[in-house]
Design a protein around this motif. Sequence first.
Motif, PDB file in Angstrom:
ATOM      1  N   THR A 367      26.131  34.247 -33.168  1.00 22.88           N
ATOM      2  CA  THR A 367      26.309  33.628 -33.895  1.00 22.88           C
ATOM      3  C   THR A 367      25.110  32.637 -32.937  1.00 22.88           C
ATOM      4  OG1 THR A 367      27.331  32.646 -31.970  1.00 22.88           O
ATOM      5  CG2 THR A 367      28.666  33.825 -33.955  1.00 22.88           C
ATOM      6  N   ASP A 368      24.620  31.183 -33.202  1.00 24.33           N
ATOM      7  CA  ASP A 368      23.951  30.574 -32.846  1.00 24.33           C
ATOM      8  C   ASP A 368      23.687  30.296 -32.046  1.00 24.33           C
ATOM      9  OD1 ASP A 368      21.903  28.521 -32.189  1.00 24.33           O
ATOM     10  OD2 ASP A 368      23.367  27.065 -32.810  1.00 24.33           O
ATOM     11  N   ILE A 369      23.013  31.137 -30.415  1.00 24.92           N
ATOM     12  CA  ILE A 369      22.731  30.766 -29.110  1.00 24.92           C
ATOM     13  C   ILE A 369      21.967  29.231 -28.796  1.00 24.92           C
ATOM     14  CG2 ILE A 369      23.176  32.997 -28.485  1.00 24.92           C
ATOM     15  CD1 ILE A 369      19.951  32.764 -27.471  1.00 24.92           C
ATOM     16  N   TYR A 370      21.420  29.115 -29.904  1.00 20.61           N
ATOM     17  CA  TYR A 370      20.497  27.760 -28.945  1.00 20.61           C
ATOM     18  C   TYR A 370      21.014  27.107 -28.333  1.00 20.61           C
ATOM     19  CZ  TYR A 370      17.600  23.669 -29.618  1.00 20.61           C
ATOM     20  OH  TYR A 370      16.380  22.800 -29.042  1.00 20.61           O
ATOM     21  N   LYS A 371      22.648  26.352 -28.763  1.00 18.39           N
ATOM     22  CA  LYS A 371      22.762  25.288 -28.495  1.00 18.39           C
ATOM     23  C   LYS A 371      23.811  25.735 -26.354  1.00 18.39           C
ATOM     24  CE  LYS A 371      26.792  23.733 -30.121  1.00 18.39           C
ATOM     25  NZ  LYS A 371      28.374  23.642 -30.687  1.00 18.39           N
ATOM     26  N   GLU A 372      23.708  26.835 -26.810  1.00 15.17           N
ATOM     27  CA  GLU A 372      24.656  26.861 -25.651  1.00 15.17           C
ATOM     28  C   GLU A 372      23.657  27.442 -24.390  1.00 15.17           C
ATOM     29  OE1 GLU A 372      27.535  30.067 -23.895  1.00 15.17           O
ATOM     30  OE2 GLU A 372      27.165  30.575 -26.006  1.00 15.17           O
ATOM     31  N   VAL A 373      22.651  28.188 -24.710  1.00 14.30           N
ATOM     32  CA  VAL A 373      21.593  28.183 -23.523  1.00 14.30           C
ATOM     33  C   VAL A 373      20.898  27.064 -23.224  1.00 14.30           C
ATOM     34  CG1 VAL A 373      18.699  28.725 -23.453  1.00 14.30           C
ATOM     35  CG2 VAL A 373      20.384  30.539 -25.406  1.00 14.30           C
ATOM     36  N   LYS A 374      20.851  25.592 -23.998  1.00  9.37           N
ATOM     37  CA  LYS A 374      20.015  24.661 -23.888  1.00  9.37           C
ATOM     38  C   LYS A 374      21.121  24.011 -22.934  1.00  9.37           C
ATOM     39  CE  LYS A 374      16.780  22.157 -25.263  1.00  9.37           C
ATOM     40  NZ  LYS A 374      15.401  21.971 -24.876  1.00  9.37           N
ATOM     41  N   PHE A 375      22.804  24.005 -23.692  1.00  9.19           N
ATOM     42  CA  PHE A 375      23.401  23.303 -22.699  1.00  9.19           C
ATOM     43  C   PHE A 375      23.599  24.224 -20.935  1.00  9.19           C
ATOM     44  CE2 PHE A 375      28.195  23.627 -20.481  1.00  9.19           C
ATOM     45  CZ  PHE A 375      27.947  22.127 -19.871  1.00  9.19           C
ATOM     46  N   HIS A 376      23.046  25.893 -20.725  1.00  6.45           N
ATOM     47  CA  HIS A 376      23.259  26.306 -19.532  1.00  6.45           C
ATOM     48  C   HIS A 376      22.029  25.416 -18.775  1.00  6.45           C
ATOM     49  CE1 HIS A 376      26.835  28.453 -19.328  1.00  6.45           C
ATOM     50  NE2 HIS A 376      26.963  28.634 -20.405  1.00  6.45           N
ATOM     51  N   ALA A 377      20.718  25.340 -19.514  1.00  8.02           N
ATOM     52  CA  ALA A 377      19.748  24.804 -18.948  1.00  8.02           C
ATOM     53  C   ALA A 377      19.816  23.522 -17.961  1.00  8.02           C
ATOM     54  CB  ALA A 377      17.886  24.848 -20.044  1.00  8.02           C
ATOM     55  N   LYS A 378      20.689  22.674 -18.646  1.00 10.99           N
ATOM     56  CA  LYS A 378      21.283  21.611 -18.365  1.00 10.99           C
ATOM     57  C   LYS A 378      22.361  21.171 -16.828  1.00 10.99           C
ATOM     58  CE  LYS A 378      20.410  18.821 -22.380  1.00 10.99           C
ATOM     59  NZ  LYS A 378      20.836  17.917 -23.470  1.00 10.99           N
ATOM     60  N   ILE A 379      22.681  22.272 -16.597  1.00 13.64           N
ATOM     61  CA  ILE A 379      23.615  22.663 -15.928  1.00 13.64           C
ATOM     62  C   ILE A 379      23.444  22.932 -14.476  1.00 13.64           C
ATOM     63  CG2 ILE A 379      25.732  21.718 -17.926  1.00 13.64           C
ATOM     64  CD1 ILE A 379      26.160  24.786 -17.403  1.00 13.64           C
ATOM     65  N   ASN A 380      24.229  22.839 -13.530  1.00  9.73           N
ATOM     66  CA  ASN A 380      24.153  22.963 -12.453  1.00  9.73           C
ATOM     67  C   ASN A 380      25.295  22.837 -11.439  1.00  9.73           C
ATOM     68  OD1 ASN A 380      23.019  24.172  -9.727  1.00  9.73           O
ATOM     69  ND2 ASN A 380      22.737  22.856  -9.439  1.00  9.73           N
ATOM     70  N   HIS A 381      26.390  24.156 -11.595  1.00 11.95           N
ATOM     71  CA  HIS A 381      27.715  23.682 -10.515  1.00 11.95           C
ATOM     72  C   HIS A 381      27.992  24.470 -10.217  1.00 11.95           C
ATOM     73  CE1 HIS A 381      31.593  21.578  -9.372  1.00 11.95           C
ATOM     74  NE2 HIS A 381      30.836  20.641  -8.767  1.00 11.95           N
ATOM     75  N   PHE A 382      28.641  24.924  -9.233  1.00 10.20           N
ATOM     76  CA  PHE A 382      29.264  26.522  -8.720  1.00 10.20           C
ATOM     77  C   PHE A 382      30.414  26.656  -9.322  1.00 10.20           C
ATOM     78  CE2 PHE A 382      32.774  28.106  -5.809  1.00 10.20           C
ATOM     79  CZ  PHE A 382      31.603  29.937  -5.674  1.00 10.20           C
ATOM     80  N   ASN A 383      31.522  25.855 -10.255  1.00 10.16           N
ATOM     81  CA  ASN A 383      32.358  26.524 -10.809  1.00 10.16           C
ATOM     82  C   ASN A 383      32.339  25.967 -12.469  1.00 10.16           C
ATOM     83  OD1 ASN A 383      33.798  23.773  -8.376  1.00 10.16           O
ATOM     84  ND2 ASN A 383      34.549  25.961  -8.277  1.00 10.16           N
ATOM     85  N   LEU A 384      31.040  26.150 -13.034  1.00  8.58           N
ATOM     86  CA  LEU A 384      30.336  26.583 -14.077  1.00  8.58           C
ATOM     87  C   LEU A 384      29.591  28.192 -14.468  1.00  8.58           C
ATOM     88  CD1 LEU A 384      29.241  23.457 -15.231  1.00  8.58           C
ATOM     89  CD2 LEU A 384      31.564  23.999 -15.143  1.00  8.58           C
ATOM     90  N   ILE A 385      30.281  28.808 -14.718  1.00 14.14           N
ATOM     91  CA  ILE A 385      29.647  30.184 -14.878  1.00 14.14           C
ATOM     92  C   ILE A 385      27.922  29.907 -15.293  1.00 14.14           C
ATOM     93  CG2 ILE A 385      29.354  30.343 -17.688  1.00 14.14           C
ATOM     94  CD1 ILE A 385      30.372  32.905 -14.750  1.00 14.14           C
ATOM     95  N   SER A 386      27.063  30.972 -14.701  1.00 14.85           N
ATOM     96  CA  SER A 386      25.779  30.501 -13.862  1.00 14.85           C
ATOM     97  C   SER A 386      25.128  31.876 -15.384  1.00 14.85           C
ATOM     98  CB  SER A 386      24.752  30.805 -13.384  1.00 14.85           C
ATOM     99  OG  SER A 386      25.493  30.169 -12.142  1.00 14.85           O
ATOM    100  N   LEU A 387      24.283  31.033 -16.571  1.00 12.93           N
ATOM    101  CA  LEU A 387      23.560  31.968 -17.062  1.00 12.93           C
ATOM    102  C   LEU A 387      21.761  33.027 -17.229  1.00 12.93           C
ATOM    103  CD1 LEU A 387      23.602  33.131 -19.815  1.00 12.93           C
ATOM    104  CD2 LEU A 387      21.798  30.925 -20.865  1.00 12.93           C
TER     105      LEU A 387
END
Length: 616
Positions: A367-387
């Motif tokens: 499926t579409d990965i665009y949105k998920e990749v953009k989301f991971h590029a914005k976040i930074n937190h120990f309790n969120l999985i790292s892409l």
Amino acid sequence: MGDFLLIVFIIFTIVASIIYAQQNYTGNTVMSCKGINGTGTTASFLYSCNGEKHSCRAFLIFRSHTPYNSVSSISKLLSSDPDEIVHINNISRSEFLDQNQELIVPVNCSCSGQYYRADTSYVIPSKYDTYFTIANNTYQGLSTCSALVHENIYNTLDLVLGLNLRVPLRCACPTRDQTRNGVKYLVTYLVTWGGNVSTISAQFSVSSQSTAYANGLSENSVLNPFTTILIPLPKEPSSFQTRTIKRAQTEIFYPSKHKISYISLFIGVGIGVSLAVLCFTLFIVLKHKKENERCEVLGKGREGKQNWNLPEHVLENIVGMDQMIKVYEFEELVAATENFSSRRRLSNYVYKGVLRGKLLAIKEMRTDIYKEVKFHAKINHFNLISLTGVCKHHQLSYLVFEFMENGSLKEWLFKDDNLEAQSWNCRICIALDIADGLDYIHNFTAPAYVHNNISSNRILLNRDLRAKISNFSLARSADCEGKTSSSMKFAEGRNGYLAPEYLQTGQVTPKIDIYAFGIVLLEIITGKGAVFEQDGKELLLSETVLGIMDEQSKIQELTDTRLEVKHPLGYIIQQTDLVLRLVKLCVACLVTEPERRPSAAEIISTLIKIQSDVQN
């Protein structure tokens, strides 16, 4: 007169851009715990988001001191990958470090609101800890007292043993001008006694001019000990640039009073106020313009209208915004997974493999990965999985994530001979990690997000049983709250995690994550799935628990038997009070009216209070 004003405005704009193009060193004001408003106080708070990139790889210099004198303890304190610390510092994972030995700590630095930050958490180990000592002694100025006060809900006098604090660390990304001059990374460095721009620059083999510019200083500026400056580097730092500080740095420095020219003060204040007004105006205009665009793009991903078969150069541009996200060749994935063999399969579309020397999880996406990749590029937190990386091959795409040794929370809960599952404290820590991750995406990202798919399958556990939220394919901006589409309604049927307002109208708000969290917490307490079988019937865990809330004995019976605590004489110690407190928190998350459900921050506060009473 009009021409004169125009010239003044042009000059002001140029001056303002120069000021805004660097992080201004503010000396001892970072030591203050006072004088902050709703957003903090510029560089006295954290470093401003004025870099070319929204997020980037950055580095902190941490000096080892007891009890933080090993890779394990320092990586946990700063929420950094221990394997990366070992590699970049050329040290052993098991060795104890010399006192005041400088260690390079890589972090993900992301813009949240107006400020860059790398997030970590800290459980208070002593009743004598204060925001000031935590910022300046424990974290050695890598955070600030005012940032801690602003970030946490606790009053200074309410800090007690066992409280879990959110700690934003000072980091930054290079500005456009710095990037053009070859700067790729910024290092946050703690100044010691006698430190100056020249000697610190020489230590890292960079020019004094470059360091001075990065901090709004002159090459002869006076630096105060126990404050931080940014070191601009053209490549990653190495262990050859670190040293062991002979003089102990545990003494707290109290700021001295300096004479300031009133004329300089008035000019500085005038420029600052004018710049603030200009930036605020631009912010409002851009925010208004982008809000509808963001909602439209996020909505397209959900409705399937957006083309996910992205050209290779577009993929490069997406991940290029964050140097932590790599683009892998398909051949690398084939080699890492033994041609996607069953031996390497973790689940239907997820494999494990060693990529460039590191064990990672590789997820095949149809499926579409665009949105998920953009989301991971914005976040930074120990309790969120790292892409960590992406790959595109023909009609398929692949996402590469950090590897989580203990799999999903659901697998862990139902695993046989699981000794860790017998601990109340372990389970509450997992619940706290989940709530921390939700609090971050609900309140500390720009824009705020809704995960929209929380379940025990989406919670992954690392080797230390720290929980991280995964699978953000359905995440959407909370700014689009109330903007629903028919395709979102009844998306996953009656799976036990869906809030009633979502089932009825497709409404997506942060409160649907809170509802799902309530179900996950029930699973943690009972050891049962959100939908489970009993006497040949399929039951919803939420309905089962809500149906027996008035019968305490039945609630105790529903608790996972592995959590029973036996007295040395052999009988079972009843823990009705603990169970009831946790179940009541679950029930609060499951109320029908979304506005009556607690926020993630309120859940964290409640769990911390419960955790402090747990003896097991």
